[in-house]
Design a protein around this motif. Structure first.
Motif, PDB file in Angstrom:
ATOM      1  N   THR B  79       0.838  -1.203   0.000  1.00 27.34           N
ATOM      2  CA  THR B  79       0.000   0.000   0.000  1.00 27.34           C
ATOM      3  C   THR B  79       0.874   1.255   0.000  1.00 27.34           C
ATOM      4  OG1 THR B  79      -1.692  -1.219   1.217  1.00 27.34           O
ATOM      5  CG2 THR B  79      -1.862   1.183   1.238  1.00 27.34           C
ATOM      6  N   GLN B  80       1.941   1.220   0.807  1.00 30.80           N
ATOM      7  CA  GLN B  80       2.862   2.379   0.893  1.00 30.80           C
ATOM      8  C   GLN B  80       3.469   2.711  -0.466  1.00 30.80           C
ATOM      9  OE1 GLN B  80       5.814   1.185   3.733  1.00 30.80           O
ATOM     10  NE2 GLN B  80       4.560   1.725   5.519  1.00 30.80           N
ATOM     11  N   VAL B  81       3.817   1.695  -1.229  1.00 29.37           N
ATOM     12  CA  VAL B  81       4.521   1.931  -2.497  1.00 29.37           C
ATOM     13  C   VAL B  81       3.552   1.995  -3.690  1.00 29.37           C
ATOM     14  CG1 VAL B  81       6.642   0.853  -1.655  1.00 29.37           C
ATOM     15  CG2 VAL B  81       4.986  -0.539  -2.919  1.00 29.37           C
ATOM     16  N   GLY B  82       2.262   1.963  -3.394  1.00 28.06           N
ATOM     17  CA  GLY B  82       1.277   2.066  -4.469  1.00 28.06           C
ATOM     18  C   GLY B  82       1.137   0.793  -5.282  1.00 28.06           C
ATOM     19  N   GLY B  83       1.490  -0.335  -4.695  1.00 30.39           N
ATOM     20  CA  GLY B  83       1.370  -1.619  -5.386  1.00 30.39           C
ATOM     21  C   GLY B  83       0.104  -2.343  -4.978  1.00 30.39           C
ATOM     22  N   LYS B  84       0.002  -3.584  -5.456  1.00 31.33           N
ATOM     23  CA  LYS B  84      -1.186  -4.378  -5.135  1.00 31.33           C
ATOM     24  C   LYS B  84      -0.787  -5.807  -4.801  1.00 31.33           C
ATOM     25  CE  LYS B  84      -5.840  -5.439  -6.790  1.00 31.33           C
ATOM     26  NZ  LYS B  84      -6.832  -5.212  -7.847  1.00 31.33           N
ATOM     27  N   LEU B  85      -1.359  -6.311  -3.723  1.00 28.66           N
ATOM     28  CA  LEU B  85      -1.111  -7.683  -3.275  1.00 28.66           C
ATOM     29  C   LEU B  85      -2.407  -8.469  -3.384  1.00 28.66           C
ATOM     30  CD1 LEU B  85       0.630  -9.848  -1.743  1.00 28.66           C
ATOM     31  CD2 LEU B  85      -0.269  -8.854   0.380  1.00 28.66           C
ATOM     32  N   VAL B  86      -2.341  -9.605  -4.059  1.00 26.38           N
ATOM     33  CA  VAL B  86      -3.511 -10.480  -4.176  1.00 26.38           C
ATOM     34  C   VAL B  86      -3.079 -11.885  -3.766  1.00 26.38           C
ATOM     35  CG1 VAL B  86      -5.267 -11.421  -5.744  1.00 26.38           C
ATOM     36  CG2 VAL B  86      -4.453  -9.077  -6.063  1.00 26.38           C
ATOM     37  N   MET B  87      -3.972 -12.598  -3.106  1.00 22.36           N
ATOM     38  CA  MET B  87      -3.670 -13.974  -2.683  1.00 22.36           C
ATOM     39  C   MET B  87      -4.726 -14.904  -3.284  1.00 22.36           C
ATOM     40  SD  MET B  87      -2.435 -13.291   1.198  1.00 22.36           S
ATOM     41  CE  MET B  87      -4.043 -13.059   1.800  1.00 22.36           C
ATOM     42  N   CYS B  88      -4.305 -16.106  -3.650  1.00 22.08           N
ATOM     43  CA  CYS B  88      -5.262 -17.026  -4.277  1.00 22.08           C
ATOM     44  C   CYS B  88      -5.005 -18.466  -3.844  1.00 22.08           C
ATOM     45  CB  CYS B  88      -5.180 -16.916  -5.795  1.00 22.08           C
ATOM     46  SG  CYS B  88      -3.656 -17.568  -6.515  1.00 22.08           S
ATOM     47  N   ALA B  89      -5.990 -19.317  -4.163  1.00 27.82           N
ATOM     48  CA  ALA B  89      -5.897 -20.767  -3.971  1.00 27.82           C
ATOM     49  C   ALA B  89      -5.590 -21.137  -2.514  1.00 27.82           C
ATOM     50  CB  ALA B  89      -4.846 -21.365  -4.906  1.00 27.82           C
ATOM     51  N   ILE B  90      -6.285 -20.487  -1.601  1.00 20.67           N
ATOM     52  CA  ILE B  90      -6.086 -20.774  -0.174  1.00 20.67           C
ATOM     53  C   ILE B  90      -6.972 -21.955   0.236  1.00 20.67           C
ATOM     54  CG2 ILE B  90      -6.344 -19.847   2.162  1.00 20.67           C
ATOM     55  CD1 ILE B  90      -5.710 -17.095   1.038  1.00 20.67           C
ATOM     56  N   ALA B  91      -6.378 -22.951   0.873  1.00 25.10           N
ATOM     57  CA  ALA B  91      -7.122 -24.154   1.295  1.00 25.10           C
ATOM     58  C   ALA B  91      -8.255 -23.776   2.252  1.00 25.10           C
ATOM     59  CB  ALA B  91      -6.163 -25.128   1.973  1.00 25.10           C
ATOM     60  N   LYS B  92      -9.305 -24.598   2.224  1.00 26.67           N
ATOM     61  CA  LYS B  92     -10.523 -24.285   2.985  1.00 26.67           C
ATOM     62  C   LYS B  92     -10.238 -24.052   4.470  1.00 26.67           C
ATOM     63  CE  LYS B  92     -13.419 -27.653   3.639  1.00 26.67           C
ATOM     64  NZ  LYS B  92     -14.016 -28.198   4.794  1.00 26.67           N
ATOM     65  N   ASP B  93      -9.449 -24.935   5.080  1.00 21.71           N
ATOM     66  CA  ASP B  93      -9.191 -24.797   6.512  1.00 21.71           C
ATOM     67  C   ASP B  93      -8.403 -23.515   6.812  1.00 21.71           C
ATOM     68  OD1 ASP B  93     -10.505 -27.038   7.522  1.00 21.71           O
ATOM     69  OD2 ASP B  93      -8.830 -28.347   7.016  1.00 21.71           O
ATOM     70  N   ILE B  94      -7.435 -23.208   5.966  1.00 20.16           N
ATOM     71  CA  ILE B  94      -6.653 -21.981   6.182  1.00 20.16           C
ATOM     72  C   ILE B  94      -7.537 -20.757   5.976  1.00 20.16           C
ATOM     73  CG2 ILE B  94      -4.708 -20.609   5.354  1.00 20.16           C
ATOM     74  CD1 ILE B  94      -3.278 -23.196   4.640  1.00 20.16           C
ATOM     75  N   MET B  95      -8.448 -20.867   5.025  1.00 18.64           N
ATOM     76  CA  MET B  95      -9.348 -19.730   4.766  1.00 18.64           C
ATOM     77  C   MET B  95     -10.203 -19.409   5.984  1.00 18.64           C
ATOM     78  SD  MET B  95      -9.886 -17.576   2.395  1.00 18.64           S
ATOM     79  CE  MET B  95     -10.941 -16.143   2.593  1.00 18.64           C
ATOM     80  N   THR B  96     -10.563 -20.436   6.758  1.00 18.17           N
ATOM     81  CA  THR B  96     -11.363 -20.175   7.965  1.00 18.17           C
ATOM     82  C   THR B  96     -10.596 -19.277   8.939  1.00 18.17           C
ATOM     83  OG1 THR B  96     -10.576 -22.162   9.110  1.00 18.17           O
ATOM     84  CG2 THR B  96     -12.576 -22.386   7.811  1.00 18.17           C
ATOM     85  N   VAL B  97      -9.269 -19.368   8.913  1.00 17.48           N
ATOM     86  CA  VAL B  97      -8.463 -18.521   9.800  1.00 17.48           C
ATOM     87  C   VAL B  97      -8.508 -17.066   9.314  1.00 17.48           C
ATOM     88  CG1 VAL B  97      -6.164 -18.128  10.750  1.00 17.48           C
ATOM     89  CG2 VAL B  97      -6.933 -20.462  10.320  1.00 17.48           C
ATOM     90  N   PHE B  98      -8.443 -16.871   8.007  1.00 18.76           N
ATOM     91  CA  PHE B  98      -8.548 -15.511   7.466  1.00 18.76           C
ATOM     92  C   PHE B  98      -9.915 -14.900   7.790  1.00 18.76           C
ATOM     93  CE2 PHE B  98      -4.953 -16.951   4.928  1.00 18.76           C
ATOM     94  CZ  PHE B  98      -4.180 -15.805   4.809  1.00 18.76           C
TER      95      PHE B  98
END
Lengths: 142, 120
Positions: B79-98
């Motif tokens: 965000t500071q440098v004006g870039g973009k971070l995207v995350m994908c293909a997160i396993a179902k159990d890990i997604m519950t933590v997010f």
């Protein structure tokens, strides 16, 4: 009583590399008691967070301090008691990591994860002992 | 500087101007490992000037809250440098933590790599 039931009591040094060994041991015991993948994930994560808290925040990584661990796995539930030699803490004093003012803080999520992934969690003594259990999901999703 | 070769913890594939990052380890756990992965990711931004990062978690089966902290710092840096971070293909159990930690609201998470590539 199933022959697969496991009960273990031991002491760990305040060394984070020990955590993985404990996790692997617990994972094997859970699988042999027919815990599903999501239960195994939840328990491993809660144990990871609790042991890291005990070693890092409780014992402050001091090599002369140890962590006592006792756990039991049956085909109905997993229970564990983790005791460090630190000063303890009050869970109520830990800020809510999901509050807007805290959401970007890079730490402080361990307790939230433990509470939500286990069936029951209690901090006893001066706050240096955590006792928690999880009841096995009898019909885990594929 | 040490002469000991560092074990590779991420792989980076450039697709256009997007750096697609795969994690080598199935478990992102201990602090030393997380710190090294963080160093590699920050190097992409700070030294190599990458401004579009797509983190593909398809190989990751387990990660702890310490790893979440590193992702938050990376998000802040992007965000500071004006870039973009995207995350994908997160396993179902890990997604519950997010979801539990509400980081799914703060971080851009999509279903798969193609959706991620299309989101920049």
């Amino acid at each position: 009583m199933s022959e697969r039931h496991v009960t273990r009591d031991f002491t760990l040094p305040s060394d984070l590399s020990e955590v993985h060994r404990v996790q692997t041991e617990i994972e094997e015991a859970l699988q042999s008691n027919r815990f599903g993948d999501s239960d195994v994930f939840a328990i491993k994560l809660a144990v990871e967070e609790a042991l890291v808290n005990a070693i890092k925040h409780g014992n402050q990584m001091e090599p002369d301090k140890a962590v006592r661990v006792g756990y039991t796995v049956t085909d109905e539930q997993f229970s564990i008691r983790i005791e460090d030699e630190g000063l303890g803490f009050s869970p109520a004093d830990v800020p809510d990591p999901t509050a807007e003012e805290n959401i970007e803080r890079p730490c402080g999520r361990g307790l939230l994860i433990i509470r939500n992934f286990m069936t029951s969690v209690d901090y006893v003594g001066r706050g240096n002992v955590v006792v928690m259990f999880k009841i096995r999901d009898p019909e885990p999703a594929e | 500087m040490s002469d000991t070769p560092r074990r590779q913890r991420i792989t980076v594939e450039d697709i256009g101007d997007i750096a697609v990052v795969q994690f080598v380890d199935k478990k992102i756990l201990d602090e030393q490992n997380i710190a090294m992965i963080g160093d590699d990711l920050f190097r992409l931004v700070d030294e190599l000037g990458r401004r579009k990062l797509l983190l593909n978690f398809s190989n990751v089966e387990f990660m702890s809250s310490a790893a979440l902290g590193k992702l938050i710092r990376l998000h802040q840096r992007m965000t500071q440098v004006g870039g973009k971070l995207v995350m994908c293909a997160i396993a179902k159990d890990i997604m519950t933590v997010f979801v539990l930690t509400k980081l799914d609201k703060m971080l851009k998470i999509v279903k798969d790599e193609q959706t991620g590539l299309n989101s920049f």
